[in-house]
Structure formats: structure tokens, C-alpha cells
Design an enzyme around this catalytic site. Structure first.
Site, PDB file in Angstrom:
ATOM      1  N   ASP A 298      25.803  29.431  36.139  1.00  0.00           N
ATOM      2  CA  ASP A 298      26.136  30.050  37.413  1.00  0.00           C
ATOM      3  C   ASP A 298      24.878  30.425  38.202  1.00  0.00           C
ATOM      4  O   ASP A 298      24.837  31.466  38.836  1.00  0.00           O
ATOM      5  CB  ASP A 298      27.003  31.296  37.147  1.00  0.00           C
TER       6      ASP A 298
ATOM      7  N   ASN B 103      44.679  28.731  40.443  1.00  0.00           N
ATOM      8  CA  ASN B 103      43.776  29.759  40.964  1.00  0.00           C
ATOM      9  C   ASN B 103      42.329  29.269  41.003  1.00  0.00           C
ATOM     10  O   ASN B 103      41.410  30.042  41.240  1.00  0.00           O
ATOM     11  CB  ASN B 103      43.882  31.044  40.129  1.00  0.00           C
TER      12      ASN B 103
ATOM     13  N   CYS C  66      54.499  26.771  37.455  1.00  0.00           N
ATOM     14  CA  CYS C  66      54.131  28.193  37.487  1.00  0.00           C
ATOM     15  C   CYS C  66      53.374  28.527  38.772  1.00  0.00           C
ATOM     16  O   CYS C  66      52.487  27.785  39.194  1.00  0.00           O
ATOM     17  CB  CYS C  66      53.274  28.520  36.268  1.00  0.00           C
TER      18      CYS C  66
ATOM     19  N   CYS D 280      49.889  33.134  39.665  1.00  0.00           N
ATOM     20  CA  CYS D 280      48.611  33.523  40.286  1.00  0.00           C
ATOM     21  C   CYS D 280      48.734  33.527  41.813  1.00  0.00           C
ATOM     22  O   CYS D 280      48.231  34.431  42.492  1.00  0.00           O
ATOM     23  CB  CYS D 280      47.477  32.612  39.824  1.00  0.00           C
TER      24      CYS D 280
ATOM     25  N   CYS E  63      48.442  37.247  44.091  1.00  0.00           N
ATOM     26  CA  CYS E  63      47.229  37.538  44.873  1.00  0.00           C
ATOM     27  C   CYS E  63      47.577  38.376  46.107  1.00  0.00           C
ATOM     28  O   CYS E  63      48.301  37.905  46.995  1.00  0.00           O
ATOM     29  CB  CYS E  63      46.538  36.241  45.285  1.00  0.00           C
TER      30      CYS E  63
ATOM     31  N   LYS F  61      28.032  41.285  52.552  1.00  0.00           N
ATOM     32  CA  LYS F  61      26.990  42.311  52.745  1.00  0.00           C
ATOM     33  C   LYS F  61      27.380  43.289  53.860  1.00  0.00           C
ATOM     34  O   LYS F  61      26.973  44.435  53.859  1.00  0.00           O
ATOM     35  CB  LYS F  61      25.641  41.644  53.084  1.00  0.00           C
TER      36      LYS F  61
ATOM     37  N   CYS G  64      37.568  41.006  40.869  1.00  0.00           N
ATOM     38  CA  CYS G  64      39.023  41.079  40.771  1.00  0.00           C
ATOM     39  C   CYS G  64      39.486  40.134  39.666  1.00  0.00           C
ATOM     40  O   CYS G  64      38.975  39.022  39.542  1.00  0.00           O
ATOM     41  CB  CYS G  64      39.656  40.676  42.101  1.00  0.00           C
TER      42      CYS G  64
ATOM     43  N   CYS H  65      48.069  35.136  34.507  1.00  0.00           N
ATOM     44  CA  CYS H  65      48.204  33.763  34.008  1.00  0.00           C
ATOM     45  C   CYS H  65      48.785  33.752  32.595  1.00  0.00           C
ATOM     46  O   CYS H  65      48.229  34.371  31.686  1.00  0.00           O
ATOM     47  CB  CYS H  65      46.840  33.071  34.010  1.00  0.00           C
TER      48      CYS H  65
END
Length: 308
Positions: free
Chosen positions: A133, A154, A190, A193, A197, A222, A240, A247
Site C-alpha cells: 500500500d 464493496n 448478496c 455491503c 453503506c 484535508k 470505516c 459481509c
């Protein structure tokens, strides 16, 4: 050559398990043809909001050979962060589970570096770079290609065995390795999700409008939180987890065993009133090694001021 690629692939997978990675999948380092139009559309429609960095290095995001010279393989890895203990919710604000402990960038990179040292000893010299990441790498696309899981509605990577509470990491290298077949999609009809939200950020299956996401508002943004988020934050002050918590596949999540990801004890004592009166000094003490540092003190206080 084939026997060698198989042998190296087996060594890499067994070493990954030894170093605590939940899954390891391999794919050929090549241009992500399917992802190019999707990424282009997502950016064109402004779903990255103020995350301008997503516009940078477009070509590198789609071709790992531009990131690592001579790259032949992408090794995708997953590392569990599902906690045994949940932050107390009574009279409290919420923090995404991945931020309960120390910063995963540092923790996982250190594990990856040590793992690669072992691989160099076992396999011999090879050229590589490690990522978690922290660079223009489409992690979910590579993990999906390497058969670790499928991309859920999601847009998180989901596995039947472990759900989706894990970090992704990559080793992009010049080794010729045996690629794994991708897995199949098991979301079916399904919609949990999508329906759960509170901001409607999941605009269609597998597409999340980042600019509507609570994580975006509490981490990336920001400036002031837009009025759009008013009364929709559901007490989230950093990140979050709603779309993951609902799920069905996450009922199979097992607690991790990485001490550095354990719930910070200083967090468990805090409640809403304490957060509202948080000083910069206490903030620095609580979040010294935490990914919450990304929001900075001013950002966290901005989030808290937007919550009841």
C-alpha cells in the site's frame, strides 16, 4: 526450466507461511489490460475525490515492469489483521480495525524484508522490490490474478476461508515463477455491503465512489468534511468497516496473532468525552506508531467535531 519455476514457487509459498502470511499467490508481471479502462473511467468520473495521487503514474499502476526492471512475476501476499478484541463501542467513537495497533506499512515491510533475505539464501540472487500500500501498485488486481480471492461488491478482496480483514503486499521480482489460476466470485446475489453503506458509496457492483466513502472523509480529506456526510458518519472518527462487518464471508475471520496489531490499551480507556477533549500531547502518546498519524491531530479533531 519448468521444474525450477515450480521449485522456486513452492519455496516462496512455504516461506511466506513461515513468516505469517495467510495466503500467497503468483501471477505473471504483465500489463493489466482489464484494469486499464476501469481505472481510467473511475478517475474520469472523479471517484477519487481529492486523492490526486491516484492520477499519477497511470502507466506504472498497470504495468509492474515499469516499476521493477526485468520483472517477470508478481508475488501477492495477504496478512491477517482481524482482532480478537473489538474497541468498546458504548459511548465511544469508532476506529477501523486495521488501525488498532501499529502502522501496518512498517510492520509488514519489516517482515517482507526479512522474508526476502531468507529467499535470497535459499534461491540465490534475484532482483526484487517489496510493496504494501505504498506505491502505484493495483494490489487487489494482482491478488485476484494470483488466486488469493475475488473482488467483492464493496471492491475489497474476499476469500471463502478468511473473509476480507487482511492487508495485501507484493514482491515484484525477476524470477520466472509458476502462476496461480484466479479463483471464482462468490458474492452471488448478496447486497449486504451495498445496502449497509450509509453514504451510498458503493455506486455499482465492485465500484466504490471514493469521494462518498467515510474512510475517505476521515483519512484522505484535508479540508472540512462536506455537508453530504452530515448525520451519515455513524460515529466513525477514523476509517470505516461497515461494508466488511456486514459481509457474510467475514464470519470465517479468525483473530490474528501479530502482537504489533493488538488493540492499543490506551485506546480502550477512551470514550466520546475524552476524544472531544483530546490534546496534541495525548494524541502523540496514543498514536505514536499508529496509522492514525496519517490524519494528523488537526484531522482527527476535525472528524470528531463532525460527530455527535
Amino acid at each position: 526450466m519448468h521444474a525450477k519455476t515450480q521449485y522456486f514457487s513452492q519455496i516462496i509459498k512455504s516461506t511466506a507461511r513461515r513468516f505469517g502470511f495467510q495466503s500467497c499467490g503468483i501471477s505473471r508481471a504483465e500489463f493489466l489490460e482489464d484494469e486499464a479502462p476501469r481505472l481510467e473511467r473511475w478517475l474520469r468520473e472523479g471517484m477519487h475525490g481529492e486523492m490526486r495521487y491516484m492520477e499519477n503514474y497511470f502507466d506504472k499502476r498497470l504495468d509492474p515492469r515499469l516499476l521493477v526492471e526485468g520483472a517477470r512475476s508478481v508475488i501477492s501476499l495477504s496478512y491477517n489483521y482481524f482482532p480478537e478484541e473489538i474497541l468498546p463501542e458504548e459511548g465511544n467513537y469508532k476506529i477501523a480495525k486495521y488501525a488498532y495497533g501499529e502502522d501496518y506499512h512498517e510492520v509488514i515491510k519489516a517482515i517482507l524484508r526479512e522474508m526476502c533475505e531468507h529467499l535470497l539464501e535459499e534461491i540465490g540472487d534475484f532482483h526484487f522490490r517489496i510493496f504494501t500500500d505504498s506505491a502505484p501498485v493495483l494490489e487487489r488486481a494482482w491478488a485476484k490474478r494470483g488466486g488469493i480471492g475475488w473482488v467483492g461488491k464493496n471492491s475489497n478482496l474476499i476469500t471463502k476461508k478468511h473473509g476480507s480483514f487482511y492487508f495485501l503486499a507484493e514482491i515484484i521480482c525477476d524470477l520466472e515463477l509458476e502462476p496461480d489460476p484466479p479463483t471464482t466470485d462468490h458474492c452471488g446475489n448478496c447486497r449486504r455491503c451495498i445496502d449497509a453503506c450509509p453514504t451510498g458509496a458503493i455506486v455499482s457492483e465492485k465500484v466504490v465512489d471514493g469521494s462518498k466513502c467515510i474512510s475517505y472523509a476521515t483519512i484522505e480529506l484535508k479540508d472540512q468534511i462536506p455537508d453530504f456526510f452530515q448525520d451519515k458518519m455513524e460515529d466513525w472518527m477514523f476509517g470505516c468497516d461497515i461494508c466488511q462487518d456486514v459481509c457474510p464471508w467475514n464470519r470465517f475471520s479468525q483473530p490474528h496473532s501479530q502482537p504489533k496489531f493488538y488493540l492499543n490499551e490506551k485506546l480502550t480507556a477512551m470514550r466520546k468525552e475524552d476524544w472531544k477533549e483530546l490534546t496534541e500531547e495525548v494524541y502523540a502518546e496514543i498514536f505514536r506508531k499508529s496509522p492514525v498519524k496519517r490524519a494528523k491531530f488537526s484531522g482527527l479533531m476535525k472528524n470528531i467535531k463532525n460527530l455527535p
